[in-house]
Design an enzyme around this catalytic site. Sequence first.
Site, PDB file in Angstrom:
ATOM      1  N   CYS A 389      22.234  15.162 -12.399  1.00  0.00           N
ATOM      2  CA  CYS A 389      23.502  15.721 -12.877  1.00  0.00           C
ATOM      3  C   CYS A 389      23.526  17.248 -12.806  1.00  0.00           C
ATOM      4  O   CYS A 389      24.576  17.837 -12.530  1.00  0.00           O
ATOM      5  CB  CYS A 389      23.808  15.241 -14.289  1.00  0.00           C
ATOM      6  SG  CYS A 389      22.622  15.787 -15.535  1.00  0.00           S
ATOM      7  N   HIS A 433      23.004  15.285 -20.212  1.00  0.00           N
ATOM      8  CA  HIS A 433      23.951  15.352 -19.093  1.00  0.00           C
ATOM      9  C   HIS A 433      24.522  16.763 -18.985  1.00  0.00           C
ATOM     10  O   HIS A 433      24.436  17.566 -19.920  1.00  0.00           O
ATOM     11  CB  HIS A 433      25.073  14.341 -19.323  1.00  0.00           C
ATOM     12  CG  HIS A 433      25.904  14.051 -18.113  1.00  0.00           C
ATOM     13  ND1 HIS A 433      25.379  13.647 -16.906  1.00  0.00           N
ATOM     14  CD2 HIS A 433      27.261  14.105 -17.921  1.00  0.00           C
ATOM     15  CE1 HIS A 433      26.344  13.463 -16.039  1.00  0.00           C
ATOM     16  NE2 HIS A 433      27.501  13.735 -16.623  1.00  0.00           N
ATOM     17  N   ASP A 449      33.670  15.839 -14.162  1.00  0.00           N
ATOM     18  CA  ASP A 449      32.263  15.440 -14.082  1.00  0.00           C
ATOM     19  C   ASP A 449      31.950  15.021 -12.648  1.00  0.00           C
ATOM     20  O   ASP A 449      32.247  13.896 -12.235  1.00  0.00           O
ATOM     21  CB  ASP A 449      31.986  14.276 -15.041  1.00  0.00           C
ATOM     22  CG  ASP A 449      30.496  13.985 -15.164  1.00  0.00           C
ATOM     23  OD1 ASP A 449      29.715  14.543 -14.370  1.00  0.00           O
ATOM     24  OD2 ASP A 449      30.121  13.203 -16.063  1.00  0.00           O
TER      25      ASP A 449
END
Length: 631
Positions: A389, A433, A449
Site C-alpha cells: 500500500c 494501511h 485509495d
Amino acid sequence: MNLRSTWLTFAVLLSLGPLFRIFPPWITAVCIASAMFSLLEFRREWLKKAIALGAAAGVFLQYGTLFSRDAGLALLALLVCLKLMELKGRRDTTLVIFLGYFLVMTWFFDSQSIPVALAMFGLVIVLTANLVRINMRQAEPMHCLRTSMRLLLQALPVALVLFLLFPRIPGPIWALPKNSTAARSGLDDVLSPGSISHLVLSDEVAFRVDFKSAIPPKPLLYWRGPVLWDYDGKTWTGGIRHMRGGAVRAIGAGVEYEVMQEATGRKWLFGLDMPVTTPSGALVTSDHQILSSSPVNEIRRYRMISHPEYEDGVFESAGNLEEATALPWGSNPQSESLARAWRGQEPERIVSLAISFYKSHRFVYTLNPPLLGASQVDDFLFRTRSGFCEHYASSFAYLMRAAGIPARIVTGYQGGEINPLGHYLVVRQSDAHAWVEIWEEGRGWKRIDPTAIVSPARIDDGVSAALHSDNLPVMMRRDAAWLRRMRFGWDAAANAWNLWVVGYGEERQKRFFGSLGMQGATLRDIATTLALALSLLILVWTSILMLRLRVFEKDRVQRIYLEFCRKMARRGIARMPSEGPIDYGKRIAESKPDLREAVSGIVDQYVKLRYGPGGSREEIAMFAKKVGKLR
C-alpha cells in the site's frame, strides 16, 4: 548445599527472568553468577563488598543515573542477588523473599497481559512456599507448596473486594515515566517503501472498537492516523501541524464508538475517518490528526463520534495547498512527464487517467516487491509494478502533485475483524494501511485509495484475502478456521481483562457503583462500602472456618460438661479451677462409689468429643442424655 537456599535462589532467579531481556548482558551475568556463588556458600566478605560497589558503579556508567526506572530495577536486581551470598538467618531470608515480591510486581512495568499475570501468580506461590518453609523447618517441599496455594486462594476474595471497591486514583498505577529508549510499536509518522509492509506480519492488536451504533461496512472502515505532507524523493513525513480542528461538514448519521488503544509510545490516537469529536486530554490538528497530550504508554480508552460521509477543507488555506503540491522536481522524470501530459484537465479527468494507468499495466499487490532504485516512483510505475500500500499511495500522490492537484498521504489502519464472541472490532497491526487525499475546488479533500484499484479484496475482505496464505502468519490464514476460533476466544478473554483489570480506573469504578444503584458515589460512600464488604466477607469466612472446625459442636459439648459439673457441685463435689476432667472424675468416683460407672462413661466421652477430632451429632446427643440422667 542447603535445600532452603536452593529453593530461594531458584525463586529469585525466576522473579528476575522477564527483566533479564531489558538488562545489558553484563548485569544478567553478574546476577546469575551471584546466585550460583550463594549456593556454594561463598564467604569472602571483602569480595562481596567489592562486587556490590562495582555493580553500583557499573549501573551508573550504563544508565548515567541510579534513579531512572531501568537503572533502579537493574540496581535492585543486582543487590538482591548479592544478598543471597550473605544469608545469615531467618531475617535475611525473609527480607529477600519480600524483595522478590517487589521484583515480581515490576513485571507489570513491561506488560500487563494475562500470561504475565498468571506467571506472576505462580511465582508468588513459589515465594510464599519459601516463606512457609522458613517457619516450618521440618515440612516437606510439597507440603509448603500446598500450604502456599491454600493461603493465596483464601486471600483471593479479599483481594477481589479491595480491587473493585478501593478508591481509584486518576490514571493507571503503573504509568511511571519510561526511558527515552523505550520500545515503540505500530505505525510511525514517516512513510517509505517497506515501512508498512513489515507490520502485516504482526498479529498484535493495535486497538479494539466497541460500536454503540451499527458497524459501517468494511470499505468505510478507514482509521485515521498520521497525515504526511512532505516528500524528499524517498520518504514522506509530517508537515506543519496547525493545532486547530479543520472544518468538517458531516453528511448523514454519525457513528458512535469506544476505542481501547494499545500502548504505542507515541502521541497519536486513531479515529474512524472522519472524526468530529475530540477525546478528553487530546487535541485535533487542522488535518484531523488526533494527538494525545502525552505519549500512549498504557492502554488508552476513549469515546468518539465519526461521520464516514463528510466534506472537509472546502475553504482550505492557500498555504496548506502550496505545501500539498511541493515536489523534489527531477527526482522521477518519467512520472513527471506522464503527469505533465494530464495538466490543464479537470481534476476528475486527471484522477480517472491515473486510475486507468494502474488498471491497464497489471500492477501486483505483494509483500515482497523488488528493490527500488534512486528514482523510486519511476522504478515502481515503469519497471517493477509490484508493491504494497505504501508504494501505491506514494506513487499516486506523486502523480497528483506533478499534475497540479494538491495531495497528501494519510496513514492508519483499514478494516478490522469482528470478534463474534464479543461483537467488537479488532484492528491489528496487519491492518496498517496508507491512502491518499486530494483537494478539489469546491469539494475539499477527497479520499482516494489506489490500493483498492489494484487489489479490491484488500479493502473489502482484509489483507488475508488479498495475499497468498503462505506469506502470512499461521493465525491470519483463512484456511485455518480452528486457529481463528482459538484466536477469537483468546482475544475475547484479553479484551475482558483489559476492560475490567488493566482499564479498571476511576471512571469504570464509578460505572460499577452506578450499576449497584450508587450513581455519583463520593469517596466517603466508596470507603463505607469497602468497609462493609470486607466486614461481611470476614464474617462469612470466619463462620465457614468455625463450622469446618466444628467449633459450635465443641462449644455444645463444653456446655453439657459444665452442666455435669454443676450437678456434681450440688452433690458437694465442686470442680476446682485447675482440675482437669480425668482427675475430677477420679475424685468423684472416690467420693461417690455408686456413681463410678456413670461418671467414668461421661468423662471418657467428654474427653473424646472435646479433645479428639470431634463427634457426630448422635454422639453429642448421647453424651447429653447421659448427663441428663444424673440427678
